[in-house]
Scaffold this motif. Structure first.
Motif, short mmCIF file in Angstrom:
data_model
loop_
_atom_site.label_atom_id
_atom_site.label_comp_id
_atom_site.label_asym_id
_atom_site.label_seq_id
_atom_site.Cartn_x
_atom_site.Cartn_y
_atom_site.Cartn_z
N ARG A 22 -23.83 31.28 33.98
CA ARG A 22 -22.66 31.69 33.20
C ARG A 22 -21.43 30.96 33.74
NH1 ARG A 22 -22.07 36.35 35.34
NH2 ARG A 22 -20.79 37.41 33.81
N THR A 48 -24.23 25.30 30.84
CA THR A 48 -23.26 26.22 30.26
C THR A 48 -21.85 25.73 30.54
OG1 THR A 48 -24.73 28.08 30.72
CG2 THR A 48 -22.46 28.61 30.19
N ARG A 103 -20.00 28.92 25.92
CA ARG A 103 -19.91 30.38 25.88
C ARG A 103 -18.43 30.75 25.95
NH1 ARG A 103 -24.92 32.14 26.34
NH2 ARG A 103 -24.17 34.27 26.50
N PHE A 169 -24.62 37.63 20.38
CA PHE A 169 -24.36 38.44 21.56
C PHE A 169 -24.59 39.93 21.28
CE2 PHE A 169 -21.38 40.15 24.89
CZ PHE A 169 -21.90 39.48 25.99
N CYS A 172 -25.94 42.79 23.59
CA CYS A 172 -25.24 43.01 24.87
C CYS A 172 -24.00 43.88 24.68
CB CYS A 172 -24.82 41.67 25.47
SG CYS A 172 -26.17 40.49 25.65
N SER A 205 -30.10 38.11 21.45
CA SER A 205 -29.89 38.52 22.83
C SER A 205 -30.31 39.97 23.04
CB SER A 205 -28.42 38.36 23.21
OG SER A 205 -27.61 39.21 22.41
N ALA A 207 -29.66 42.71 26.57
CA ALA A 207 -29.23 42.86 27.96
C ALA A 207 -30.15 43.82 28.69
CB ALA A 207 -27.79 43.38 28.01
N TYR A 240 -30.37 38.89 29.06
CA TYR A 240 -29.24 38.83 29.98
C TYR A 240 -29.55 39.70 31.19
CZ TYR A 240 -26.02 36.58 26.70
OH TYR A 240 -25.40 35.68 25.87
N THR A 241 -29.45 39.14 32.37
CA THR A 241 -29.53 39.96 33.57
C THR A 241 -28.44 41.04 33.50
OG1 THR A 241 -30.31 38.03 34.79
CG2 THR A 241 -29.55 39.90 36.08
N MET A 243 -25.70 43.65 32.93
CA MET A 243 -24.29 43.32 32.75
C MET A 243 -23.34 44.42 33.19
SD MET A 243 -24.56 41.37 29.10
CE MET A 243 -22.82 40.95 29.07
N ILE A 273 -30.30 34.53 31.01
CA ILE A 273 -28.97 34.30 31.57
C ILE A 273 -28.94 34.99 32.93
CG2 ILE A 273 -26.49 34.53 31.25
CD1 ILE A 273 -27.83 32.89 29.06
N LYS A 275 -27.55 36.10 36.90
CA LYS A 275 -26.36 36.49 37.66
C LYS A 275 -26.65 36.24 39.13
CE LYS A 275 -23.66 39.83 36.05
NZ LYS A 275 -23.16 41.16 35.60
#
Length: 439
Positions: A22, A48, A103, A169, A172, A205, A207, A240-241, A243, A273, A275
């Motif tokens: 990210r 990204t 992004r 998105f 998420c 997506s 999350a 997504y890892t 959030m 994605i 983190k």
């Protein structure tokens, strides 16, 4: 240049999970260094370029002042840097073996779309709902109209032989405490909106939440619904890892990231994605981003070598998502108008979202095992689709406790079992059977 969606599809066919940072820096040289480091990581990666908050909110004058004064930015101001500067960042970096996605987080991103296309990029993300309700007070109908124009602009380059890619998105929303059925519904509805306005390569997506089995069920449902409703579109799922409030210890953060990678493999997602271990403290460095990419890739490769576990039980997530999607699609053949009407009628209602166009009558709660449940559904057409009783509505103390559930759980796991693999079960005293059930 290989299209973004095609690249991800090829990696998936070869048995690799695509991992993505990210990352975004205001300085073009640092941004280029970040892309080069991502490309060189020991993983299958895509690049990204994450934009700064001034650009996200349309305050390009402030972005120009920051560049003039040498002030730091928390991302890359793509609409402010001259296009030749951005092309220089990408030259010799973005190619068939390393596509790059922009992004941004903007509810009104027309200048962003124009700038990324001018620089030779054709992959980005967001959505008329998912980048409006959580991040702005822009009226939803204005965001929908803007995103229609943006989709049509992006799709227009198909006539030149490109295959632009747009990621929703929608999975998420609010980052946490949004039950999976609603995440799936918004993700699918935004993807259908993209298709209606000319896109033929999209990603959906989702999350990572607080219960592994619930996430597995949700991702399975998302894949089934997407296959049914997007048969003429090149699509894939991106995870997504987590959030929300992130583990504070490096060990806890790594355990959570590795679990996201394993979840992605088990659920058939094509991209993750990541983190970093610094998420709870500061903006991560390039080196920390690379470490996260490589850790996620290693966990994914390890998971692929394991026998598949039992299928997650059906608790009604798919039925709930389908009920929401069908209700919205029944409002209007034009998906933009349908989305606006759905929020006005409360058919879609995001818990704890303060946007003026959100009804605000829904509420969710976190069970002792980390499962998300509805405690109030407002006017959404899902009463009775999942479970029988409803947990009580959270007070402020309970809400704060729920928000820190994942942080506490994974930090405790790391403290109690340093050096153990991420798939080890939580130690005694952590009430998280949903996390350990299929590990």
């Amino acid at each position: 240049m290989t299209a973004f969606g095609t690249f991800v599809g090829q990696a998936r066919a070869a048995g690799a999970l695509v991992v993505q940072p990210r990352m975004g820096m205001g300085d073009p040289l640092l941004m280029r260094d970040g892309l080069l480091a991502t490309r060189a990581a020991a993983a299958v990666t895509v690049g990204t370029i994450t934009l700064d908050s001034y650009t996200r909110t349309g305050d390009h004058a402030a972005a120009r002042r920051a560049l003039t004064e040498g002030a730091g930015l928390n991302g890359y101001p793509i609409a402010t840097h001259p296009v030749d500067v951005t092309r220089g960042v990408l030259r010799g970096v973005a190619d068939a073996g390393f596509p790059v996605q922009v992004r941004h987080g903007s509810a009104l991103p027309e200048k962003i779309f124009a700038a990324l296309l001018a620089a030779g990029l054709d992959a980005t993300e967001g959505g008329p709902v998912s980048y409006c309700l959580p991040y702005s007070r822009t009226p939803l109908h204005e965001a929908v109209a803007c995103w229609q124009r943006c989709c049509e602009l992006l799709a227009s380059i198909r006539e030149f032989g490109a295959e632009p890619h747009l990621e929703t998105f929608g999975g998420c929303m609010m980052g946490q405490l949004c039950p999976p059925g609603l995440l799936i519904a918004i993700s699918v509805l935004e993807a259908l909106f993209f298709r209606q306005h000319g896109l033929r390569s999209v990603s959906l997506s989702y999350a990572q939440q607080a219960n592994l089995r619930q996430d597995e069920e949700a991702l399975t449902a998302l894949g089934r619904i997407a296959a049914e409703l997007l048969p003429d579109v090149d699509w894939h799922i991106v995870v997504y890892t987590y959030m929300g409030v992130y583990p504070r210890s490096p060990g806890g953060a790594r355990l959570l990231l590795e679990e996201a990678a394993r979840l992605s493999v088990r659920s058939g997602a094509a991209r993750l994605i990541v983190k970093t271990t610094a998420e709870a403290h500061r903006i991560p460095t390039i080196a920390e981003n690379v470490q996260a990419l490589e850790a996620a890739a290693a966990a994914a490769a390890d998971e692929r070598g394991r026998p598949p576990g039992p299928r997650a039980p059906d608790t009604g997530i798919e039925a709930e998502a389908r009920a929401l999607i069908e209700a919205v699609l029944g409002l209007d053949a034009d998906l933009g108008r349908a989305l606006v009407r759905a929020f006005a009628a409360g058919y879609l209602d995001v818990p704890y979202c303060l946007h003026p166009d959100n009804a605000g009558r829904s509420r969710s709660a976190l069970g002792p095992d980390g499962r998300l449940h509805w405690s109030a559904v407002g006017s959404m057409p899902i009463a009775g689709t999942t479970g029988t009783g409803r947990p009580p509505i959270l007070g402020s103390a309970e809400l704060l406790t729920a928000l820190s559930y994942v942080q506490r759980t994974y930090d405790h796991r790391a403290q109690q079992a340093p050096g153990r693999a991420a798939h080890a079960p939580p130690p005694p005293g952590i009430s998280a059977p949903g996390i350990s059930a299929s590990l």
